[in-house]
Write an enzyme that holds these catalytic residues in place. Sequence first.
Site, PDB file in Angstrom:
ATOM      1  N   ALA A 120     -26.634 -58.280   4.999  1.00 39.49           N
ATOM      2  CA  ALA A 120     -26.872 -57.430   6.614  1.00 39.49           C
ATOM      3  C   ALA A 120     -26.216 -58.181   7.319  1.00 39.49           C
ATOM      4  CB  ALA A 120     -28.163 -57.283   6.637  1.00 39.49           C
TER       5      ALA A 120
ATOM      6  N   ASP B 149     -28.983 -66.719  -1.328  1.00 42.00           N
ATOM      7  CA  ASP B 149     -27.628 -66.642  -2.090  1.00 42.00           C
ATOM      8  C   ASP B 149     -27.982 -65.603  -3.056  1.00 42.00           C
ATOM      9  OD1 ASP B 149     -25.108 -66.789  -3.500  1.00 42.00           O
ATOM     10  OD2 ASP B 149     -24.759 -68.610  -2.660  1.00 42.00           O
TER      11      ASP B 149
ATOM     12  N   ASN C 112     -25.898 -53.948  -0.964  1.00 44.56           N
ATOM     13  CA  ASN C 112     -24.652 -53.997  -0.361  1.00 44.56           C
ATOM     14  C   ASN C 112     -23.819 -55.301  -0.521  1.00 44.56           C
ATOM     15  OD1 ASN C 112     -22.710 -53.487   2.246  1.00 44.56           O
ATOM     16  ND2 ASN C 112     -23.760 -55.291   2.935  1.00 44.56           N
TER      17      ASN C 112
ATOM     18  N   TYR D 101     -12.398 -57.601  -9.206  1.00 44.58           N
ATOM     19  CA  TYR D 101     -13.228 -57.351  -8.190  1.00 44.58           C
ATOM     20  C   TYR D 101     -13.377 -55.854  -8.544  1.00 44.58           C
ATOM     21  CZ  TYR D 101     -14.708 -54.952  -3.780  1.00 44.58           C
ATOM     22  OH  TYR D 101     -15.243 -54.092  -3.061  1.00 44.58           O
TER      23      TYR D 101
ATOM     24  N   LYS E 164     -16.900 -53.364  -9.492  1.00 48.17           N
ATOM     25  CA  LYS E 164     -17.459 -52.195  -9.044  1.00 48.17           C
ATOM     26  C   LYS E 164     -17.628 -51.030  -9.906  1.00 48.17           C
ATOM     27  CE  LYS E 164     -17.944 -53.744  -4.888  1.00 48.17           C
ATOM     28  NZ  LYS E 164     -19.465 -53.913  -4.376  1.00 48.17           N
TER      29      LYS E 164
ATOM     30  N   GLU F 252     -15.476 -57.711   7.623  1.00 48.06           N
ATOM     31  CA  GLU F 252     -14.948 -59.329   7.319  1.00 48.06           C
ATOM     32  C   GLU F 252     -14.448 -59.338   5.987  1.00 48.06           C
ATOM     33  OE1 GLU F 252     -17.943 -62.033   8.341  1.00 48.06           O
ATOM     34  OE2 GLU F 252     -18.423 -61.255  10.259  1.00 48.06           O
TER      35      GLU F 252
HETATM   36  P1  NDP Z   1     -18.263 -58.156   4.642  1.00 49.41           P
HETATM   37  O1  NDP Z   1     -17.740 -59.249   4.274  1.00 49.41           O
HETATM   38  O2  NDP Z   1     -18.269 -57.691   6.009  1.00 49.41           O
HETATM   39  O3  NDP Z   1     -20.012 -58.433   4.272  1.00 49.41           O
HETATM   40  C1  NDP Z   1     -20.161 -58.773   3.150  1.00 49.41           C
HETATM   41  C2  NDP Z   1     -21.871 -59.041   3.231  1.00 49.41           C
HETATM   42  O4  NDP Z   1     -22.272 -59.653   1.758  1.00 49.41           O
HETATM   43  C3  NDP Z   1     -22.202 -60.280   4.141  1.00 49.41           C
HETATM   44  O5  NDP Z   1     -23.364 -59.796   4.956  1.00 49.41           O
HETATM   45  C4  NDP Z   1     -22.260 -61.452   3.310  1.00 49.41           C
HETATM   46  O6  NDP Z   1     -23.511 -62.291   3.874  1.00 49.41           O
HETATM   47  C5  NDP Z   1     -22.882 -60.693   2.127  1.00 49.41           C
HETATM   48  N1  NDP Z   1     -22.766 -61.623   1.053  1.00 49.41           N
HETATM   49  C6  NDP Z   1     -21.701 -61.955   0.253  1.00 49.41           C
HETATM   50  N2  NDP Z   1     -21.837 -63.019  -0.624  1.00 49.41           N
HETATM   51  C7  NDP Z   1     -23.150 -63.082  -0.802  1.00 49.41           C
HETATM   52  C8  NDP Z   1     -23.981 -64.182  -1.609  1.00 49.41           C
HETATM   53  N3  NDP Z   1     -23.430 -64.909  -2.441  1.00 49.41           N
HETATM   54  N4  NDP Z   1     -25.517 -64.021  -1.103  1.00 49.41           N
HETATM   55  C9  NDP Z   1     -25.849 -63.243  -0.373  1.00 49.41           C
HETATM   56  N5  NDP Z   1     -25.120 -62.600   0.534  1.00 49.41           N
HETATM   57  C10 NDP Z   1     -23.924 -62.210   0.559  1.00 49.41           C
HETATM   58  O7  NDP Z   1     -17.885 -56.852   3.835  1.00 49.41           O
HETATM   59  P2  NDP Z   1     -18.141 -55.247   3.809  1.00 49.41           P
HETATM   60  O8  NDP Z   1     -19.119 -54.915   4.662  1.00 49.41           O
HETATM   61  O9  NDP Z   1     -16.945 -54.800   4.047  1.00 49.41           O
HETATM   62  O10 NDP Z   1     -18.684 -55.222   2.349  1.00 49.41           O
HETATM   63  C11 NDP Z   1     -20.089 -54.741   1.958  1.00 49.41           C
HETATM   64  C12 NDP Z   1     -19.950 -54.354   0.665  1.00 49.41           C
HETATM   65  O11 NDP Z   1     -19.181 -53.022   0.385  1.00 49.41           O
HETATM   66  C13 NDP Z   1     -19.360 -55.314  -0.728  1.00 49.41           C
HETATM   67  O12 NDP Z   1     -20.138 -55.025  -1.667  1.00 49.41           O
HETATM   68  C14 NDP Z   1     -18.082 -54.649  -0.727  1.00 49.41           C
HETATM   69  O13 NDP Z   1     -17.555 -55.056  -1.942  1.00 49.41           O
HETATM   70  C15 NDP Z   1     -18.182 -53.195  -0.501  1.00 49.41           C
HETATM   71  N6  NDP Z   1     -16.932 -52.407  -0.152  1.00 49.41           N
HETATM   72  C16 NDP Z   1     -16.111 -52.803   0.984  1.00 49.41           C
HETATM   73  C17 NDP Z   1     -15.015 -52.004   1.341  1.00 49.41           C
HETATM   74  C18 NDP Z   1     -14.263 -52.674   2.593  1.00 49.41           C
HETATM   75  O14 NDP Z   1     -13.059 -52.097   2.284  1.00 49.41           O
HETATM   76  N7  NDP Z   1     -14.677 -53.313   3.343  1.00 49.41           N
HETATM   77  C19 NDP Z   1     -14.774 -50.964   0.538  1.00 49.41           C
HETATM   78  C20 NDP Z   1     -15.543 -50.681  -0.465  1.00 49.41           C
HETATM   79  C21 NDP Z   1     -16.603 -51.559  -0.746  1.00 49.41           C
HETATM   80  P3  NDP Z   1     -23.236 -63.868   4.052  1.00 49.41           P
HETATM   81  O15 NDP Z   1     -21.894 -64.512   4.117  1.00 49.41           O
HETATM   82  O16 NDP Z   1     -24.238 -64.174   5.302  1.00 49.41           O
HETATM   83  O17 NDP Z   1     -24.148 -64.567   2.832  1.00 49.41           O
HETATM   84  C1  8X3 Z   2     -12.832 -52.475  -1.213  1.00 54.99           C
HETATM   85  C2  8X3 Z   2     -11.647 -51.479  -1.003  1.00 54.99           C
HETATM   86  O1  8X3 Z   2      -9.467 -51.104  -2.052  1.00 54.99           O
HETATM   87  O2  8X3 Z   2      -9.894 -53.212  -1.167  1.00 54.99           O
HETATM   88  O3  8X3 Z   2     -13.611 -52.170  -2.074  1.00 54.99           O
HETATM   89  O4  8X3 Z   2     -10.718 -52.561  -3.182  1.00 54.99           O
HETATM   90  S1  8X3 Z   2     -10.232 -52.105  -1.998  1.00 54.99           S
END
Ligand code: NDP
Ligand code: 8X3
Length: 250
Positions: A10, A57, A84, A150, A154, A186
């Site tokens: 989050a 983590d 998420n 990756y 998924k 991010e």
């Molecule tokens: P962000 O990088 O913006 O957010 C990722 C979140 O995951 C952060 O809050 C981070 O928190 C947390 N996180 C990552 N690794 C860990 C860990 N080891 N332990 C605890 N928390 C963790 O990415 P998005 O919001 O874009 O992505 C969210 C989800 O959606 C992911 O699963 C991603 O694969 C998926 N997704 C993203 C897409 C995109 O294009 N952006 C498309 C499709 C799916 P912190 O660093 O504080 O731990």
């Molecule tokens: C994130 C979307 O296309 O970068 O899951 O894999 S993509």
Amino acid sequence: MRKIAFITGATSGFGTACAKKFHSLGWNIVLTGRRADRLASLAEEYGQERVHTLCFDMRDKEALERAVDSLPEGFREVDVLVNNAGLALGLEPAQSCDTEDWDAMVDTNIKGLIHCTRAILPGMVARKSGHVINLGSVAGSWPYVGGNVYGATKAFVQQFSRNLRCDLHGTGVRVTNIEPGLAESEFSVVRFGGDAEKAAKVYEGTAPLTPEDIAESIWWVASLPVHVNINALEIMPTCQSWAPLSVFRE
Ligand code: NDP
Ligand code: 8X3
């Protein structure tokens, strides 16, 4: 009694947008992540009364279980789990990428997600209600160069979501896999090891999905009547589609 959403990851992107959405609709929210400073700002922004933060983590199974066990009254009986937290690391081909990146993706996107689900699910089943909403990706269905592990994580999330539906048959607990395409958060900064300039190029000249778009979709599946289960929801920005299969020619 207020409904409770447990949102992993989050501190950024989709998770932060989801926190805002559920909070604005009167839910209590449990927010997780590793960045304590961001969790503290979220707690300050929304107020301690309806927000509980957990800093751990996702790769640390014991810490995860301890965190879930520590939930106080008002945050324990989770109605919606948004699985998420996750990440992509690198875009190198399988033959030359860093295998530590592979481990981190498997440990977070797969193992973190299944252990979090396992920790929260018994309560949902006992209450005969709840909703597990997983963050899959278009990368779980559609291969692309450099997507190797990756995308495979998924694909795991996609099939795990379907299998959960079978195990939860008759319990009233719903499961949805949200499968977004290109979305600006991010995500790419993390993928490229903090290189913000390189990350920005991913979205240059496009109108990508926003974290708010995804939060809206998550809210939509969660807010449907309980007899409706959206199994999967694939969402792309209008500017994204598929390319033809590639053929190598001598
Ligand atoms: P962000 O990088 O913006 O957010 C990722 C979140 O995951 C952060 O809050 C981070 O928190 C947390 N996180 C990552 N690794 C860990 C860990 N080891 N332990 C605890 N928390 C963790 O990415 P998005 O919001 O874009 O992505 C969210 C989800 O959606 C992911 O699963 C991603 O694969 C998926 N997704 C993203 C897409 C995109 O294009 N952006 C498309 C499709 C799916 P912190 O660093 O504080 O731990
Ligand atoms: C994130 C979307 O296309 O970068 O899951 O894999 S993509």
